[in-house]
Design a protein around this motif. Structure first.
Motif, PDB file in Angstrom:
ATOM      1  N   CYS A 180       0.837  -1.213   0.000  1.00 39.19           N
ATOM      2  CA  CYS A 180       0.000   0.000   0.000  1.00 39.19           C
ATOM      3  C   CYS A 180       0.865   1.253   0.000  1.00 39.19           C
ATOM      4  O   CYS A 180       0.584   2.218  -0.720  1.00 39.19           O
ATOM      5  N   PHE A 181       1.928   1.241   0.796  1.00 34.44           N
ATOM      6  CA  PHE A 181       2.837   2.390   0.832  1.00 34.44           C
ATOM      7  C   PHE A 181       3.465   2.622  -0.540  1.00 34.44           C
ATOM      8  O   PHE A 181       3.592   3.761  -0.999  1.00 34.44           O
ATOM      9  N   ASP A 182       3.873   1.541  -1.208  1.00 32.33           N
ATOM     10  CA  ASP A 182       4.481   1.680  -2.535  1.00 32.33           C
ATOM     11  C   ASP A 182       3.494   2.272  -3.536  1.00 32.33           C
ATOM     12  O   ASP A 182       3.845   3.133  -4.350  1.00 32.33           O
ATOM     13  N   LYS A 183       2.236   1.813  -3.492  1.00 28.70           N
ATOM     14  CA  LYS A 183       1.226   2.292  -4.445  1.00 28.70           C
ATOM     15  C   LYS A 183       0.856   3.753  -4.183  1.00 28.70           C
ATOM     16  O   LYS A 183       0.705   4.548  -5.124  1.00 28.70           O
ATOM     17  N   VAL A 184       0.708   4.106  -2.903  1.00 29.02           N
ATOM     18  CA  VAL A 184       0.382   5.499  -2.571  1.00 29.02           C
ATOM     19  C   VAL A 184       1.526   6.419  -2.979  1.00 29.02           C
ATOM     20  O   VAL A 184       1.313   7.505  -3.529  1.00 29.02           O
ATOM     21  N   ALA A 185       2.763   5.977  -2.735  1.00 32.38           N
ATOM     22  CA  ALA A 185       3.920   6.785  -3.111  1.00 32.38           C
ATOM     23  C   ALA A 185       3.949   7.029  -4.615  1.00 32.38           C
ATOM     24  O   ALA A 185       4.264   8.129  -5.070  1.00 32.38           O
ATOM     25  N   LYS A 186       3.614   6.001  -5.387  1.00 29.21           N
ATOM     26  CA  LYS A 186       3.618   6.150  -6.844  1.00 29.21           C
ATOM     27  C   LYS A 186       2.558   7.150  -7.286  1.00 29.21           C
ATOM     28  O   LYS A 186       2.792   7.979  -8.180  1.00 29.21           O
ATOM     29  N   ILE A 187       1.369   7.108  -6.648  1.00 22.22           N
ATOM     30  CA  ILE A 187       0.301   8.052  -6.971  1.00 22.22           C
ATOM     31  C   ILE A 187       0.725   9.481  -6.645  1.00 22.22           C
ATOM     32  O   ILE A 187       0.428  10.429  -7.387  1.00 22.22           O
ATOM     33  N   LEU A 188       1.462   9.644  -5.544  1.00 19.22           N
ATOM     34  CA  LEU A 188       1.897  10.966  -5.106  1.00 19.22           C
ATOM     35  C   LEU A 188       3.148  11.454  -5.832  1.00 19.22           C
ATOM     36  O   LEU A 188       3.603  12.574  -5.606  1.00 19.22           O
ATOM     37  N   GLY A 189       3.718  10.585  -6.681  1.00 15.23           N
ATOM     38  CA  GLY A 189       4.924  10.969  -7.392  1.00 15.23           C
ATOM     39  C   GLY A 189       6.174  10.875  -6.553  1.00 15.23           C
ATOM     40  O   GLY A 189       7.193  11.516  -6.859  1.00 15.23           O
ATOM     41  N   LEU A 190       6.130  10.089  -5.486  1.00 14.95           N
ATOM     42  CA  LEU A 190       7.287   9.898  -4.611  1.00 14.95           C
ATOM     43  C   LEU A 190       8.082   8.672  -5.053  1.00 14.95           C
ATOM     44  O   LEU A 190       7.543   7.762  -5.680  1.00 14.95           O
ATOM     45  N   PRO A 191       9.365   8.612  -4.710  1.00 14.59           N
ATOM     46  CA  PRO A 191      10.203   7.505  -5.181  1.00 14.59           C
ATOM     47  C   PRO A 191       9.925   6.187  -4.458  1.00 14.59           C
ATOM     48  O   PRO A 191       9.251   6.152  -3.423  1.00 14.59           O
ATOM     49  N   TYR A 192      10.467   5.110  -5.011  1.00 13.29           N
ATOM     50  CA  TYR A 192      10.392   3.766  -4.435  1.00 13.29           C
ATOM     51  C   TYR A 192      11.643   3.498  -3.607  1.00 13.29           C
ATOM     52  O   TYR A 192      12.723   3.962  -3.983  1.00 13.29           O
ATOM     53  N   PRO A 193      11.538   2.810  -2.470  1.00 16.70           N
ATOM     54  CA  PRO A 193      10.340   2.232  -1.857  1.00 16.70           C
ATOM     55  C   PRO A 193       9.483   3.272  -1.156  1.00 16.70           C
ATOM     56  O   PRO A 193       9.990   4.290  -0.665  1.00 16.70           O
ATOM     57  N   GLY A 194       8.179   3.018  -1.121  1.00 13.51           N
ATOM     58  CA  GLY A 194       7.220   4.019  -0.684  1.00 13.51           C
ATOM     59  C   GLY A 194       7.275   4.376   0.781  1.00 13.51           C
ATOM     60  O   GLY A 194       7.077   5.540   1.146  1.00 13.51           O
ATOM     61  N   GLY A 195       7.525   3.392   1.655  1.00 12.06           N
ATOM     62  CA  GLY A 195       7.515   3.643   3.096  1.00 12.06           C
ATOM     63  C   GLY A 195       8.461   4.745   3.519  1.00 12.06           C
ATOM     64  O   GLY A 195       8.031   5.766   4.103  1.00 12.06           O
ATOM     65  N   PRO A 196       9.769   4.622   3.240  1.00 17.34           N
ATOM     66  CA  PRO A 196      10.709   5.685   3.620  1.00 17.34           C
ATOM     67  C   PRO A 196      10.409   7.017   2.934  1.00 17.34           C
ATOM     68  O   PRO A 196      10.584   8.080   3.538  1.00 17.34           O
ATOM     69  N   ALA A 197       9.956   6.970   1.678  1.00 17.08           N
ATOM     70  CA  ALA A 197       9.667   8.206   0.940  1.00 17.08           C
ATOM     71  C   ALA A 197       8.504   8.963   1.570  1.00 17.08           C
ATOM     72  O   ALA A 197       8.556  10.194   1.733  1.00 17.08           O
ATOM     73  N   ILE A 198       7.441   8.249   1.942  1.00 19.57           N
ATOM     74  CA  ILE A 198       6.286   8.888   2.572  1.00 19.57           C
ATOM     75  C   ILE A 198       6.660   9.408   3.958  1.00 19.57           C
ATOM     76  O   ILE A 198       6.257  10.509   4.356  1.00 19.57           O
ATOM     77  N   ALA A 199       7.451   8.634   4.704  1.00 15.23           N
ATOM     78  CA  ALA A 199       7.875   9.066   6.036  1.00 15.23           C
ATOM     79  C   ALA A 199       8.696  10.347   5.956  1.00 15.23           C
ATOM     80  O   ALA A 199       8.529  11.264   6.765  1.00 15.23           O
ATOM     81  N   HIS A 200       9.575  10.422   4.953  1.00 12.77           N
ATOM     82  CA  HIS A 200      10.403  11.624   4.785  1.00 12.77           C
ATOM     83  C   HIS A 200       9.541  12.823   4.385  1.00 12.77           C
ATOM     84  O   HIS A 200       9.718  13.939   4.896  1.00 12.77           O
ATOM     85  N   ALA A 201       8.588  12.595   3.465  1.00 10.60           N
ATOM     86  CA  ALA A 201       7.719  13.693   3.023  1.00 10.60           C
ATOM     87  C   ALA A 201       6.839  14.192   4.160  1.00 10.60           C
ATOM     88  O   ALA A 201       6.522  15.388   4.244  1.00 10.60           O
ATOM     89  N   ALA A 202       6.453  13.285   5.055  1.00  8.55           N
ATOM     90  CA  ALA A 202       5.563  13.664   6.157  1.00  8.55           C
ATOM     91  C   ALA A 202       6.223  14.649   7.116  1.00  8.55           C
ATOM     92  O   ALA A 202       5.542  15.442   7.786  1.00  8.55           O
TER      93      ALA A 202
END
Length: 212
Positions: A180-202
Motif C-alpha cells: 500500500c505504501f508503494d502504491k500510494v507513493a507512486k500516486i503521489l509521485g514519490l520515489p520507491y520504496p514508498g515507506g521511507p519516501a512517505i515518512a520523509h515527506a511527512a
C-alpha cells in the motif's frame, strides 16, 4: 562436557534481496550478507518478478561465498543448509531453492526448507555477538507472545503459545501494508520504496491541512 557447535548456512531469495548468513547454534550471527535490488526497481516503482529472478541468479553464489568468508568458515565447517521455500515470488524462490539443493548435494549437507514469514518472527531470537549467550540477553521473547509481521506483501498479527505454534489473530483483507505504501507513493509521485519516501515527506507536511 562437550562443546558442540552447530553451523547453518541460510539462503534467502524470496523477493528482491539476495541474502546469505552463517548462524551458530540457532542464534549467533557470524555473518550476514545482503544484496538489494532497490536501485534497480526504483525506476519502475515496484518489483518486476522476472527481473528480480535474473538478478538473484547473478549474485547468489558471490553472496554465499562472502557469507562464508565473513564468518571465517569453509564448507567443511557447515553442518546444514537452510533456504526460503515459501512464500514469495516464484522465480526468485526457485533460484534460491535450486542453488541450495545443488550445494547440499555437492557438499553432502542436510537441506532444510524454511517458511520465511515464520523466520521473520524467529529473527527476534538472533543476536549479532557470537561470544554472548542467550542467558545474557534479557530481552529475548517469552511465551505467550503476539507478533506483528509486516513484510512487503504480508501483514499479520500472530499469537504464539510455544515454539512452532502459530495462530493468526488478524490480517489484511486486500493488500499488505508495505505494498500500500508503494502504491500510494507512486500516486503521489514519490520515489520507491514508498515507506521511507512517505515518512520523509511527512516531516515537511502540513499537519493542519486535514482535521481528523
Amino acid at each position: 562436557c562437550y562443546n558442540i557447535s552447530m553451523l547453518i548456512l541460510g539462503i534467502e531469495t524470496s523477493c528482491d534481496e539476495t541474502a546469505a548468513a552463517v548462524v551458530e547454534n540457532g542464534s549467533h550471527i557470524l555473518s550476514n550478507v545482503v544484496v538489494s535490488q532497490i536501485d534497480i526497481f526504483a525506476e519502475y516503482g515496484g518489483v518486476i518478478p522476472e527481473v528480480a529472478a535474473r538478478n538473484h541468479l547473478e549474485v547468489v553464489m558471490p553472496v554465499i561465498k562472502k557469507a562464508l568468508t565473513d564468518a571465517n568458515k569453509t564448507w567443511s565447517d557447515i553442518d546444514a543448509i537452510a533456504v526460503t521455500h515459501t512464500p514469495g515470488l516464484l522465480g526468485s524462490l526457485l533460484i534460491g531453492t535450486l542453488t541450495a539443493r545443488t550445494l547440499a548435494i555437492l557438499h553432502q549437507k542436510p537441506l532444510y526448507a524454511v517458511h520465511h514469514l515464520k523466520s521473520h518472527i524467529y529473527a527476534n531470537w538472533l543476536e549479532a555477538n557470537s561470544s554472548s549467550t542467550s542467558q545474557s540477553q534479557p530481552n529475548l521473547p517469552v511465551f505467550p507472545l503476539l507478533s506483528l509481521v509486516i513484510s512487503g506483501g504480508h501483514t499479520q498479527i500472530l499469537k504464539m503459545d510455544a515454539h512452532n505454534h502459530f495462530e493468526i489473530i488478524g490480517t489484511t483483507r486486500d493488500d499488505a501494508v508495505g505494498e500500500c505504501f508503494d502504491k500510494v507513493a507512486k500516486i503521489l509521485g514519490l520515489p520507491y520504496p514508498g515507506g521511507p519516501a512517505i515518512a520523509h515527506a511527512a516531516l515537511t507536511g502540513d499537519r493542519t491541512k486535514y482535521r481528523f
